[in-house]
Scaffold this active site. Structure first.
Site, PDB file in Angstrom:
ATOM      1  N   TYR A  38      44.402  38.080  45.376  1.00 39.69           N
ATOM      2  CA  TYR A  38      43.573  39.260  45.043  1.00 39.69           C
ATOM      3  C   TYR A  38      43.615  39.479  43.535  1.00 39.69           C
ATOM      4  O   TYR A  38      44.049  40.502  43.042  1.00 39.69           O
ATOM      5  CB  TYR A  38      44.126  40.482  45.799  1.00 39.69           C
ATOM      6  CG  TYR A  38      43.101  41.554  46.091  1.00 39.69           C
ATOM      7  CD1 TYR A  38      43.099  42.744  45.353  1.00 39.69           C
ATOM      8  CD2 TYR A  38      42.150  41.395  47.081  1.00 39.69           C
ATOM      9  CE1 TYR A  38      42.161  43.732  45.608  1.00 39.69           C
ATOM     10  CE2 TYR A  38      41.212  42.391  47.345  1.00 39.69           C
ATOM     11  CZ  TYR A  38      41.217  43.556  46.604  1.00 39.69           C
ATOM     12  OH  TYR A  38      40.304  44.539  46.869  1.00 39.69           O
ATOM     13  N   GLY A  39      43.161  38.465  42.822  1.00 38.42           N
ATOM     14  CA  GLY A  39      43.198  38.537  41.349  1.00 38.42           C
ATOM     15  C   GLY A  39      41.868  38.925  40.768  1.00 38.42           C
ATOM     16  O   GLY A  39      41.603  40.094  40.528  1.00 38.42           O
ATOM     17  N   ALA A 101      46.861  27.003  39.829  1.00 32.76           N
ATOM     18  CA  ALA A 101      48.260  26.555  39.705  1.00 32.76           C
ATOM     19  C   ALA A 101      49.091  27.085  40.866  1.00 32.76           C
ATOM     20  O   ALA A 101      49.894  26.360  41.463  1.00 32.76           O
ATOM     21  CB  ALA A 101      48.832  27.027  38.370  1.00 32.76           C
ATOM     22  N   HIS A 124      36.805  26.627  44.106  1.00 29.03           N
ATOM     23  CA  HIS A 124      36.887  25.650  43.023  1.00 29.03           C
ATOM     24  C   HIS A 124      37.318  24.326  43.653  1.00 29.03           C
ATOM     25  O   HIS A 124      38.097  24.302  44.600  1.00 29.03           O
ATOM     26  CB  HIS A 124      37.951  26.106  42.007  1.00 29.03           C
ATOM     27  CG  HIS A 124      37.850  25.493  40.648  1.00 29.03           C
ATOM     28  ND1 HIS A 124      36.744  24.845  40.181  1.00 29.03           N
ATOM     29  CD2 HIS A 124      38.753  25.438  39.627  1.00 29.03           C
ATOM     30  CE1 HIS A 124      36.958  24.425  38.947  1.00 29.03           C
ATOM     31  NE2 HIS A 124      38.169  24.777  38.568  1.00 29.03           N
ATOM     32  N   GLY A 153      34.490  36.910  39.023  1.00 29.14           N
ATOM     33  CA  GLY A 153      34.549  37.710  40.241  1.00 29.14           C
ATOM     34  C   GLY A 153      34.191  39.163  39.962  1.00 29.14           C
ATOM     35  O   GLY A 153      33.637  39.870  40.806  1.00 29.14           O
ATOM     36  N   GLU A 212      33.581  25.919  31.183  1.00 31.33           N
ATOM     37  CA  GLU A 212      34.459  26.998  30.682  1.00 31.33           C
ATOM     38  C   GLU A 212      35.140  26.605  29.387  1.00 31.33           C
ATOM     39  O   GLU A 212      35.495  27.454  28.576  1.00 31.33           O
ATOM     40  CB  GLU A 212      35.475  27.407  31.757  1.00 31.33           C
ATOM     41  CG  GLU A 212      36.421  26.326  32.183  1.00 31.33           C
ATOM     42  CD  GLU A 212      37.084  26.615  33.522  1.00 31.33           C
ATOM     43  OE1 GLU A 212      36.556  27.421  34.310  1.00 31.33           O
ATOM     44  OE2 GLU A 212      38.151  26.029  33.792  1.00 31.33           O
ATOM     45  N   GLU A 248      23.990  40.795  17.497  1.00 31.81           N
ATOM     46  CA  GLU A 248      22.549  40.595  17.698  1.00 31.81           C
ATOM     47  C   GLU A 248      22.304  39.643  18.868  1.00 31.81           C
ATOM     48  O   GLU A 248      21.383  39.824  19.669  1.00 31.81           O
ATOM     49  CB  GLU A 248      21.904  40.036  16.431  1.00 31.81           C
ATOM     50  CG  GLU A 248      20.400  39.802  16.564  1.00 31.81           C
ATOM     51  CD  GLU A 248      19.738  39.341  15.260  1.00 31.81           C
ATOM     52  OE1 GLU A 248      20.387  39.436  14.203  1.00 31.81           O
ATOM     53  OE2 GLU A 248      18.572  38.900  15.335  1.00 31.81           O
TER      54      GLU A 248
END
Ligand SMILES: NC(=O)C1=CN([C@@H]2O[C@H](COP(=O)(O)OP(=O)(O)OC[C@H]3O[C@@H](n4cnc5c(N)ncnc54)[C@H](O)[C@@H]3O)[C@@H](O)[C@H]2O)C=CC1
Ligand SMILES: CC(=O)[C@](C)(O)C(=O)O
Ligand SMILES: [Mg+2]
Ligand SMILES: [Mg+2]
Length: 348
Positions: A38-39, A101, A124, A153, A212, A248
């Site tokens: 639950y992160g 991890a 993932h 999320g 990412e 901008e």
């Protein structure tokens, strides 16, 4: 599956029109969807599923901040919130949403509860693709699939509450029950995806790790810092340098790109800017292409995965990440940015 022509290449996608929520609810009506972790993704996906009428429970360590957050979000201890092993026992679909991890550390426990006919869901492709490094090899008699929201999320939840949807990819690694396709698509719709595009576990993780580290997070910080530093070195003030580098872009120009593409944004700028941008973008592309080649090579070799495993498996991984995030926060560019944000009319 709808067939869409993406720039000349036909792909299959699943839209909410062809797979409405009512169909997803029907497919999942006898399932207990256990969200483990639950992160960031966990709350977004669990709350969206809960409000979409799916029977969802949460498994978390207790005591923990995540446990407290789940309680604050309305999950009830002993009814919809359990310690991890009890949630694994009750779940017929296990959504493995610990950090990548942490999934390694907990895998021996999770594997015990993957009884025939259950499903193991990821967001993932990391754990399965790099299983030589993670040890995550699911038993053959369970479904294994992923829904990977292409965004945070936090955004998944915000967009759901706004009646919008974040696009997600989906992939099937194992179809033990013959129902993997309908299960994974139903889950993808239930967690709040706008539309779903098909991929496989390896392509998902290779593209995600590249994105990412590239244009989504790493490369943009790098290009912001490079331009900001050149402007400052040449005597431009922090506010002028930050406005011309970040403010901008985020406030005016990127929304135009999101609305209708890069040419639309260019066309809504001066002809002076258009000439210059059209002259320079290929120079920047050629300058960074070798870096992207190196990046993808490192991802494909598993080096990026191993670095993530080695650093994020350490007991003090969060403290170490926070030290580096603080360096960004305390940099002149982002300190200037904090002041610029305060000056936005909506913040006064
Ligand atoms: N962060 C995001 O928005 C996105 C994440 N993903 C994927 O979703 C999955 C979950 O990612 P996040 O939510 O970012 O994870 P996270 O890094 O926020 O961790 C999720 C939970 O794992 C718990 N945890 C950490 N170490 C643990 C351990 N040793 N034992 C038990 N629990 C532990 C944390 O307390 C946290 O509640 C990952 O596979 C990630 O790659 C996919 C798309 C976007
Ligand atoms: C938000 C997202 O899609 C990322 C950047 O891949 C992630 O958080 O891992
Ligand atoms: Mg991603
Ligand atoms: Mg990612």
């Amino acid at each position: 599956m709808a067939k869409i022509n993406f720039g000349g290449v036909e792909e299959e996608v699943v839209t909410r029109e062809e797979f409405p929520l009512s169909k997803a609810q029907e497919v999942l009506k006898d399932e207990v969807v256990a969200v483990i972790g639950y992160g960031v993704q966990g709350p977004g996906q669990a709350l969206n599923m809960k409000e979409n009428g799916i029977n969802v429970i949460v498994g978390q360590r207790k005591p923990s901040k995540s446990w407290d957050k789940a309680v604050a979000d309305g999950f009830v201890p002993g009814e919809t919130l359990f310690e991890i092993e009890e949630a694994l026992e009750k779940g017929t679909i296990i959504c493995y949403l610990l950090s990548d991890a942490a999934q390694i550390e907990l895998w021996p426990t999770v594997k015990k509860y993957l009884t025939p006919g259950k499903a193991l869901y990821f967001s993932h492709g990391f754990g399965v693709t790099y299983n030589d490094r993670t040890g995550i090899v699911p038993p053959a008699d369970v479904d294994v699939f992923l829904v990977a929201p292409k965004g945070s999320g936090t955004s998944l939840r915000r967009m759901f509450l706004e009646g919008r949807g974040l696009n997600s990819s989906f992939a099937i690694h194992q179809d033990a029950t013959g129902k993997a396709q309908e299960r994974v698509v139903a889950l993808g719709i239930s967690v709040g995806s706008g539309y779903l595009f098909k991929t496989d576990f390896k392509k998902e993780v290779y593209s995600d790790l590249t994105g990412e580290r590239g244009t989504l997070m790493g490369a943009i910080q790098g290009i912001f810092a490079a331009q900001y530093d050149v402007l400052r070195k040449n005597g431009h003030s922090p506010s002028e340098a930050f406005n011309e580098t970040v403010e901008e872009l985020t406030q005016s120009l990127m929304p135009l790109v999101a609305e209708n593409g890069m040419d639309w944004m260019y066309a809504n700028c001066s002809t002076t800017a258009q000439r210059g941008a059209l002259d320079w973008w290929k120079k920047f592309r050629d300058a960074v292409s070798p870096v992207f080649e190196d990046l993808y090579d490192s991802v494909a070799k598993g080096e990026e995965a191993q670095r993530s495993i080695d650093s994020n498996s350490q007991a003090d991984y969060r403290e170490k990440l926070e030290v580096e995030l603080k360096e960004l926060h305390d940099s002149e560019m982002w300190q200037a940015g904090a002041e610029v944000r305060k000056l936005r009319p909506e913040n006064n």
